[in-house]
Write a protein that holds these residues in place. Structure first.
Motif, PDB file in Angstrom:
ATOM      1  N   VAL A 228     -25.382  16.403   6.159  1.00  0.00           N
ATOM      2  CA  VAL A 228     -26.128  17.130   5.137  1.00  0.00           C
ATOM      3  C   VAL A 228     -25.160  17.769   4.147  1.00  0.00           C
ATOM      4  O   VAL A 228     -25.286  17.626   2.938  1.00  0.00           O
ATOM      5  CB  VAL A 228     -27.049  18.201   5.776  1.00  0.00           C
ATOM      6  CG1 VAL A 228     -27.698  19.056   4.681  1.00  0.00           C
ATOM      7  CG2 VAL A 228     -28.111  17.541   6.630  1.00  0.00           C
ATOM      8  N   PHE A 229     -24.156  18.477   4.678  1.00  0.00           N
ATOM      9  CA  PHE A 229     -23.124  19.094   3.833  1.00  0.00           C
ATOM     10  C   PHE A 229     -21.859  18.246   3.906  1.00  0.00           C
ATOM     11  O   PHE A 229     -20.985  18.457   4.743  1.00  0.00           O
ATOM     12  CB  PHE A 229     -22.828  20.516   4.302  1.00  0.00           C
ATOM     13  CG  PHE A 229     -24.001  21.450   4.175  1.00  0.00           C
ATOM     14  CD1 PHE A 229     -24.427  21.887   2.938  1.00  0.00           C
ATOM     15  CD2 PHE A 229     -24.678  21.888   5.307  1.00  0.00           C
ATOM     16  CE1 PHE A 229     -25.511  22.750   2.815  1.00  0.00           C
ATOM     17  CE2 PHE A 229     -25.755  22.752   5.188  1.00  0.00           C
ATOM     18  CZ  PHE A 229     -26.176  23.183   3.948  1.00  0.00           C
ATOM     19  N   THR A 230     -21.753  17.250   3.063  1.00  0.00           N
ATOM     20  CA  THR A 230     -20.581  16.363   3.068  1.00  0.00           C
ATOM     21  C   THR A 230     -20.187  16.036   1.630  1.00  0.00           C
ATOM     22  O   THR A 230     -20.963  16.218   0.696  1.00  0.00           O
ATOM     23  CB  THR A 230     -20.876  15.039   3.803  1.00  0.00           C
ATOM     24  OG1 THR A 230     -21.975  14.390   3.165  1.00  0.00           O
ATOM     25  CG2 THR A 230     -21.195  15.283   5.262  1.00  0.00           C
TER      26      THR A 230
ATOM     27  N   HIS B 125     -20.265  22.003  -1.657  1.00  0.00           N
ATOM     28  CA  HIS B 125     -21.369  21.339  -0.961  1.00  0.00           C
ATOM     29  C   HIS B 125     -22.736  21.850  -1.398  1.00  0.00           C
ATOM     30  O   HIS B 125     -23.759  21.328  -0.976  1.00  0.00           O
ATOM     31  CB  HIS B 125     -21.203  21.487   0.554  1.00  0.00           C
ATOM     32  CG  HIS B 125     -20.119  20.624   1.106  1.00  0.00           C
ATOM     33  ND1 HIS B 125     -19.584  20.789   2.361  1.00  0.00           N
ATOM     34  CD2 HIS B 125     -19.432  19.587   0.557  1.00  0.00           C
ATOM     35  CE1 HIS B 125     -18.639  19.886   2.570  1.00  0.00           C
ATOM     36  NE2 HIS B 125     -18.527  19.152   1.479  1.00  0.00           N
TER      37      HIS B 125
ATOM     38  N   ASN C 142     -26.704  16.434  -4.482  1.00  0.00           N
ATOM     39  CA  ASN C 142     -26.859  15.507  -3.371  1.00  0.00           C
ATOM     40  C   ASN C 142     -27.371  16.227  -2.118  1.00  0.00           C
ATOM     41  O   ASN C 142     -28.252  15.725  -1.416  1.00  0.00           O
ATOM     42  CB  ASN C 142     -25.516  14.837  -3.074  1.00  0.00           C
ATOM     43  CG  ASN C 142     -25.639  13.809  -1.978  1.00  0.00           C
ATOM     44  OD1 ASN C 142     -26.400  12.864  -2.111  1.00  0.00           O
ATOM     45  ND2 ASN C 142     -24.904  13.998  -0.896  1.00  0.00           N
ATOM     46  N   THR C 143     -26.831  17.414  -1.839  1.00  0.00           N
ATOM     47  CA  THR C 143     -27.296  18.171  -0.681  1.00  0.00           C
ATOM     48  C   THR C 143     -28.769  18.538  -0.844  1.00  0.00           C
ATOM     49  O   THR C 143     -29.554  18.459   0.106  1.00  0.00           O
ATOM     50  CB  THR C 143     -26.446  19.448  -0.503  1.00  0.00           C
ATOM     51  OG1 THR C 143     -25.074  19.079  -0.400  1.00  0.00           O
ATOM     52  CG2 THR C 143     -26.858  20.203   0.741  1.00  0.00           C
TER      53      THR C 143
END
Length: 985
Positions: free
Chosen positions: A721-723, A795, A799-800
């Motif tokens: 998720v956070f990447t 992050h 996207n997240t």
């Protein structure tokens, strides 16, 4: 700087010599009038003999000479970037020197080409080259025909026509050239060249066409594919200008077709082709730059994108959905419509607002007309990464061109964009998003380049520092509407790009400061006619359509570069970087297919090739040659016979390398057409149709007890998720093995995308996409950080947000099934896709609503429509199956039924059937969802949720007194099986 032309380049001189030799020994008599060209005896047999001799160097299929009855047609084929304008200019000088011709009319298809040609003919460096360097001692007097301008109520005879006609052929030091664009050749009642009511004339002619025809000119046609023989402009050239000879110079020639259907044969319309410098030879001889195509792979491998094409008076938005290798589809959505109508990847996201120029989405994102929504990572700027890649490639080459040799080469990059408002500020003061992104990326890139320089690159460092000091001076744009713009700064910018070739190629301005403009933005207006040799990178930030000529697209960057002193650099290999999006991932393959496809089909086989294949077949080369000749595949000179080509390659596939069969293809697509709705069939299915179009609302059960904070925490703790988000490019280089073109794959680049969103905006966007309260989201994030440590600032990005919204949809799909119900809305049905508001059937429906593909034939009378339109093979089988018990059936128009689902979107099934029971007494209503997959395990979460919701919905309709059977049909079942199962119940 001055551009320095090179004389006697072999690939150019061969074309000039070929035209000269056509007239060798031909009877050419002195003109009867001082304003005429010398007269060619078109029936002189030496013309045909000379052409036949010249064509011996061409492939056999090009060796056809047509007699010169009223006009002598000659063709020269030269690839873009190899110097056509130079060649036909030198041809003019040669024909004057050797045969006395001095009246030439050059016809071009567009204003841009006319401007470029006129500039070349008039420029001092070109005149000096031909007069002094080539030693002709003759001057071209150029007249450029412009559109008629009325003065004080009167039209005056065109002065350039008068000057052209009055020019005497007795003057050996003058050649008269008239430059005209296609549009001015139209014969109209009040046309500039066709009217005869002028107050004055020239040499007794009051009609300009008559005066021009009287000079017996030689006409040169540039870009012949724009002047096909059935076009009006070409007919005017023949009938009105009455040339003695038409010489066509081009990379592409028009096509002619004979026969119909399967017997249709399409060939290039060559008329006495004398010289063929095709793309393959141009690449092989390093006469043009090589091409390296590069694109970013979609992160989730979903090769599709959506673009906002226009906004309709704040009421609706037009979208364009593009998938690789599929036809582009268009959609019109209104406020509160779900984007899942376009793609299921947007499940849960709706349009929450529409302004005059922007669309506001339910997750808080705002996009403008012309902007794209990337399907695989929603709202991440794919275009921005393309610009980032283009800048990286540009500076790789720029540094080498500036520091890596004894001379410097000014390096240019060209960006093709969709919308001028994305680059230039408009009257409403809206910020041009593409320009702002570009300037930010350019600033970042220059700072990186400066930090990486060594002490020995001081001059390049100064160039970059001056660029950094004034980023806006590094770029400029040219668009068609600029021609009518009154802004002085824009006018200067346009003039520098469109007409200031030498200025663009110079490192210094007249005052000694650096000239840093090298990034150019356009909307395809910089194409044919705009020729700058130092374009090394083209970024195609817009889609042109897959049927465009790939050679035409890269043509602006194929020319070999010139250095700071104007010298053409031909002793090195240069490469054009061509950057496209993932929908054109096959660009390099299409390019080499086009290049190889234009190679002569009847190319002669070399002795070495025959020996090579013979060894492979266990034969001697003599035995193989004898077999091929006896079977009439080749002639004595080893030329492949065109009519036997396919059979030859089928029996001897080893010879087929690089030459694809069917090189001429009819790529015209069937356009979507209206499909008629059969009134009788509709009346039979009307009640079912109206029932399933009734509006229902979805409600969650009152006893639903979920701790949403725990749910959000579980999503935050899920993997990836956070990447960091990375984009990887794929790079392909077009190479030649000496006989054909091929692709060489090369490593690309990998970027980490980082667009940080402020924390409050981050929570707001998730709230808008999930309807989870901001306080709940914040508490979940706080619990996450207490348990797992602080989240990296980078992050908190788009996207997240997208991943969290997607995972929440997945959670709903898995956990809310069976915990909701439907209630009928009081909203009336109103008009539908098949009926008007009063319930009467419509006459027709757009084909695209029921299927993108068509099958020939007339459907059964039971079918709702008069045509077979379908999307998948399974749908095609359903439509064409004539099932005995079926009374009437039809494809449900796309997105016409609005069943609310727990995913936040609307669902619409595929088929509806009215079926008689076995005893024939009662009719059954069946609605079917068609999925072209093997089993339910292949369905995505959203698809499964939609099916479950549909079952609940149709159960509610049945309980409310109208029985409807809802079934799904997977790929391992036929529709007859589905219906029989229902009948068995």
């Amino acid at each position: 700087m001055e551009l320095i032309l090179q004389k006697n380049l072999p690939h150019q001189q061969r074309a000039v010599d070929a035209i000269n030799k056509v007239f060798d020994g031909v009877e050419i008599t002195k003109p009867r009038q001082f304003f005429e060209n010398p007269i060619i005896n078109l029936s002189d047999p030496n013309i045909t003999q000379n052409i036949n001799e010249l064509q011996k160097s061409l492939p056999s299929e090009y060796r056809s000479s047509s007699p010169a009855e009223d006009v002598l047609n000659l063709d020269i084929k030269m690839e873009t970037g190899t110097g056509k304008t130079y060649v036909y200019t030198k041809t003019i000088y040669e024909l004057h020197k050797n045969y006395g011709f001095n009246k030439f009319i050059i016809a071009v298809p567009s204003l841009a080409i006319k401007a470029g040609t006129g500039q070349f003919l008039k420029d001092a460096y070109a005149k000096k080259h031909f007069t002094d360097v080539c030693g002709y001692g003759t001057e071209i007097e150029v007249g450029i025909l412009e559109s008629h301008k009325k003065k004080k109520g009167r039209f005056f005879f065109p002065s350039v026509v008068s000057d052209f006609v009055k020019g005497s052929t007795q003057n050996s030091k003058k050649i008269y050239v008239l430059l005209v664009n296609m549009q001015l050749l139209a014969v109209r009642k009040n046309g500039m060249l066709s009217r005869d009511d002028y107050d004055s004339g020239v040499e007794g002619f009051f009609r300009p066409f008559d005066a021009l025809g009287a000079t017996k000119p030689i006409v040169i046609i540039d870009e012949p594919h724009r002047f096909s023989r059935d076009q009006k402009a070409f007919k005017v050239i023949l009938d009105e200008l009455k040339p003695q000879s038409i010489i066509r110079f081009g990379a592409t020639f028009p096509e002619t077709s004979t026969g119909r259907g399967k017997n249709r044969i399409t060939v290039k319309d060559y008329q006495n082709l004398l010289y063929d410098l095709n793309a393959c030879e141009s690449f092989n001889q390093n006469l043009i730059k090589g091409v390296a195509k590069e694109h970013f792979e979609p992160i989730s491998k979903r090769q599709e994108k959506v673009r906002i094409t226009s906004i309709n008076s704040r009421s609706s938005v037009n979208f364009q959905h593009k998938k690789q290798d599929e036809r582009t589809k268009t959609y019109t959505l209104q406020k509160d419509d779900s984007l899942s109508i376009i793609s299921e990847a947007f499940e849960g996201i709706t349009i929450s607002g529409i302004s005059a120029s922007e669309v506001i989405f339910s997750n808080g994102i705002t996009k403008s007309t012309g902007e794209e929504l990337d399907v695989d990572i929603y709202m991440t700027s794919y275009q921005e990464q393309m610009m980032r890649l283009a800048l990286e490639r540009h500076f790789e080459i720029e540094k080498s061109n500036f520091c890596g040799r004894n001379f410097k080469i000014k390096t240019l990059a060209l960006f093709f964009i969709d919308d001028i408002a994305s680059y230039r500020e408009t009257e409403d003061g809206k910020e041009p998003y593409l320009l702002k992104s570009f300037e930010r990326l350019l600033k970042e890139r220059i700072e990186i380049e400066i930090s990486n320089l060594s002490g020995q690159e001081e001059e390049y460092k100064k160039y970059l520092e001056e660029s950094l000091a004034n980023i806006s001076a590094c770029h400029g744009g040219y668009f068609a509407q600029d021609n009518s713009d009154s802004d002085e700064d824009i006018a200067k910018e346009v003039d520098a790009i469109l007409n200031g070739k030498k200025q663009l190629l110079s490192f210094k301005k007249p005052d000694g400061s650096y000239n840093t403009i090298r990034f150019l933005f356009s909307k395809w207006t910089l194409k044919e006619g705009w020729d700058n040799p130092n374009v090394f990178t083209i970024a195609k930030l817009r889609s042109s359509g897959s049927e465009n000529s790939k050679l035409q697209e890269v043509g602006r960057g194929l020319r070999l570069p010139v250095d700071e002193n104007g010298n053409r650099i031909s002793n090195e290999e240069f490469q054009l970087n061509y950057i496209v999006d993932f929908t054109e991932a096959d660009f390099a393959q299409r390019l080499i297919d086009q290049i190889n496809g234009e190679l002569p089909q009847a190319s002669p086989l070399t002795k070495e090739r025959i020996e090579e294949v013979a060894a492979k077949l266990g034969m001697t080369s003599e035995e193989l040659f004898r077999d091929l000749y006896i079977k009439q595949y080749i002639d004595w000179e080893r030329n492949i016979k065109t009519d036997a080509r396919d059979a030859f390659f089928a029996e001897y596939p080893d010879f087929a390398v690089g030459l694809d069969s069917g090189k001429v293809k009819d790529r015209n697509r069937d356009r979507a057409k209206p499909v008629k709705i059969r009134k009788a069939a509709y009346n039979d299915i009307k009640e079912l149709w109206e029932r399933i179009n009734q509006r229902y609302l979805l409600f969650y059960d009152k006893d639903l007890d979920v701790n949403m904070e725990d749910v959000v925490l579980s999503i935050l703790e899920a993997e990836n998720v956070f990447t960091d988000v990375t984009m990887t490019s794929s790079r392909e280089i077009v190479k030649s093995d000496g006989s054909e073109m091929s692709i060489l794959s090369e490593s690309g680049v990998q970027y980490i995308i980082s667009k940080i969103i402020p924390y409050n905006e981050f929570l707001k966007r998730i709230m808008q996409g999930t309807n989870i309260a901001i306080t709940t989201l914040h508490q979940a994030v706080s619990r996450y950080t207490n348990k797992n440590g602080m989240i990296k600032p980078e992050h908190f990005n788009e996207n997240t947000v997208s991943i969290i919204i997607q995972k929440f949809q997945e959670w709903k799909n898995e956990n809310l099934q069976g915990r909701f119900h439907y209630a009928k809305s009081s909203t009336p049905v109103g008009s539908t896709a098949l009926s008007f508001e009063d319930g009467s059937p419509r006459r027709e429906i757009t084909q695209g609503r029921i299927g993108t593909k068509l099958v020939e034939g007339t459907p059964s009378d039971k079918y709702l429509y008069d045509s077979y339109a379908y999307d998948s093979p399974l749908e095609k089988n359903n439509i064409m199956a004539d099932i005995e018990k079926v009374v009437v059936y039809g494809k449900i128009p796309r997105s016409s039924i609005a069943i609310p689902t727990i995913t936040g979107g609307m669902y619409s099934p595929d088929f509806m059937y009215i079926v008689k029971k076995r005893n024939g007494e009662k009719e059954l209503n069946i609605v079917v969802e068609t999925k072209d997959v093997e089993n339910k395990n292949s369905l995505r979460g959203t698809e499964k949720a939609n099916l479950e919701c549909a079952k609940v919905f149709f159960d509610i309709l049945s309980k409310n007194g109208y029985k409807i059977y809802f079934r799904d049909q997977l790929n391992n079942r036929q529709m007859a099986q589905v219906i029989n199962e229902v009948l068995g119940e």
